[in-house]
Design an enzyme around this catalytic site. Sequence first.
Site, mmCIF file in Angstrom:
data_model
loop_
_atom_site.group_PDB
_atom_site.id
_atom_site.type_symbol
_atom_site.label_atom_id
_atom_site.label_comp_id
_atom_site.label_asym_id
_atom_site.label_seq_id
_atom_site.Cartn_x
_atom_site.Cartn_y
_atom_site.Cartn_z
ATOM 1 N N ARG A 95 16.287 1.339 0.343
ATOM 2 C CA ARG A 95 15.970 0.110 -0.381
ATOM 3 C C ARG A 95 15.408 -0.942 0.574
ATOM 4 O O ARG A 95 15.723 -2.133 0.474
ATOM 5 C CB ARG A 95 17.211 -0.428 -1.105
ATOM 6 C CG ARG A 95 16.864 -1.377 -2.275
ATOM 7 C CD ARG A 95 18.104 -1.926 -2.958
ATOM 8 N NE ARG A 95 18.959 -0.857 -3.445
ATOM 9 C CZ ARG A 95 20.261 -0.766 -3.194
ATOM 10 N NH1 ARG A 95 20.876 -1.684 -2.460
ATOM 11 N NH2 ARG A 95 20.966 0.231 -3.679
ATOM 12 N N SER A 96 14.544 -0.522 1.484
ATOM 13 C CA SER A 96 13.922 -1.483 2.397
ATOM 14 C C SER A 96 12.974 -2.382 1.622
ATOM 15 O O SER A 96 12.477 -2.024 0.547
ATOM 16 C CB SER A 96 13.143 -0.751 3.494
ATOM 17 O OG SER A 96 11.957 -0.181 2.962
ATOM 18 N N ILE A 130 22.323 2.761 1.823
ATOM 19 C CA ILE A 130 23.453 3.278 2.581
ATOM 20 C C ILE A 130 24.803 2.876 1.997
ATOM 21 O O ILE A 130 25.787 3.604 2.118
ATOM 22 C CB ILE A 130 23.340 2.844 4.070
ATOM 23 C CG1 ILE A 130 24.321 3.628 4.934
ATOM 24 C CG2 ILE A 130 23.526 1.338 4.211
ATOM 25 C CD1 ILE A 130 24.051 3.459 6.423
ATOM 26 N N CYS A 152 0.792 -1.229 0.000
ATOM 27 C CA CYS A 152 0.000 0.000 0.000
ATOM 28 C C CYS A 152 0.827 1.284 0.000
ATOM 29 O O CYS A 152 0.422 2.267 -0.630
ATOM 30 C CB CYS A 152 -1.003 -0.009 1.153
ATOM 31 S SG CYS A 152 -0.359 -0.423 2.755
#
Length: 369
Positions: free
Chosen positions: A221-222, A245, A186
Site C-alpha cells: 500500500r505504498s 504489512i 504511470c
Amino acid sequence: MSPHAVGKGLLLKADPIADAFRAEVKDGLAASHRAPTLVGILATDAPPSRSYAEFTRKQCEELGVRFVLKEVGSALKQKEGETDEARSDGEGVEEAIIEANEDDNVDGIMVYYPIFGGQQDHYLQQIISPLKDVEGLHSKFHYNLYHNIRFITPASLTSILPSAKVTQPVIDDIPPPGTVKSIIPCTPLGVVKCLEYVGVYNKILTYGDRAYGKTVTMINRSEVVGRPLAALLANDGARVFSVDIDSIQEYTKRPRSLNPTSARQYLPHHTSHPSTLSLEECLAVSDAVISAVPSASYKVKTEWLKEGCVCVNVSTDKNFEKDVRDKASIYIPAVGKVTILMLLRNLLRLSHYKDVSGPSGSEDAVLAR
C-alpha cells in the site's frame, strides 16, 4: 508448446502490451508541432536507478523524444585528479528540480527514486511542477485519482486549494469541452493497461465501471504504486483488497450495508474500510493478484491463489513462487516496458496542457486528439 507447459497458465511478457502504446506515442509525436523535452534527474549511484535512466534514454531516442539526463549528488562520477570529498546521495537534487521547473523548454520532469526515502522523497515529489510531473506523483494528481476526477482544466493545477466540486458521473473517456484528461501515476496506469489487455476489464461495460464484478488483491500500500492502484481499480468498479504489512483494507464504490433492507449504494468514488479477511481468504476469491513488495524473500503462496486468476508482478523482485502458473491462467512477470510508455503518454499530455493554456494553443485541436 513444450510438454512441460501443458496444463499451465500463460507466461505473458509485457512486449505485446507495450507495442500498442508505442504506436500511440509515435502517432502523438507525429501530430505534435515539436518534439517534447523530458528531463531525468539522477541523484544517486544506485545501479537500478542508473539502469532505469539508460532505459528511459533508449526509449526516448527510439521514439523521437528529446531526453536530457541531469546527474547530481553521488550520480556524478568524481573526475580523476579531483580532491573534493565524494558527493552524497541527493546533493543538488532540489536545485535541479527547480531549474527544470523554471525552464520553458522543458515539458516533463522525472526523478529516479529512491534518493533519501520516506518523507524526504515525498517532499521532492511535491516541488515538481504539476504541469511537468510525468510520473503523476504530485498531490494534485493523487487527489484527482482518489476522488475519481478524470477530466480537469490545466489551470486547476496551479490552484492552491483542491476543487470542492462534486465528481460528476463519467459517461465516456472523451473529455468534455474545455477540459483534458488528468495525469495518472504511470506505474498504476501501466498495470491497469495490462489488466485491460488480458480481459480483466470488460470493454462492453460502461466506461468508468469496466472492472465491475472483479475482485482484486493488491499487495503493498505504498503511496507510489499500491494505494493509488487500489483506488484506480476500485474507481473502475472492482472490489479491491489492499494488503500491507500490518492491515488489510477493502476499497469499493459499492460498500456493503449492515442493514439488508437499505438501498444499495453506488458512490462517485471509492471508499475504504478495514477488512476482516486474512490474506489467504482474499487470494482465494481474487480474479487478479498484483504484488509490488520490494523484497526478494517475499512470495505469494501459489496454493492460496484462486484457480484461473491473473497474477501481475510489479516489483523488481519476483513476488510469486516459481509454480505460480499451476494456478494462474496468466502471469505477467514485469510491467516496466508498459510503465515507460505510460510515462511518455503523460509527457505528451503535459505538452498538450501547455498548448491548451498558452495564448497560441488551439484548445479544440488538442481536445480532439
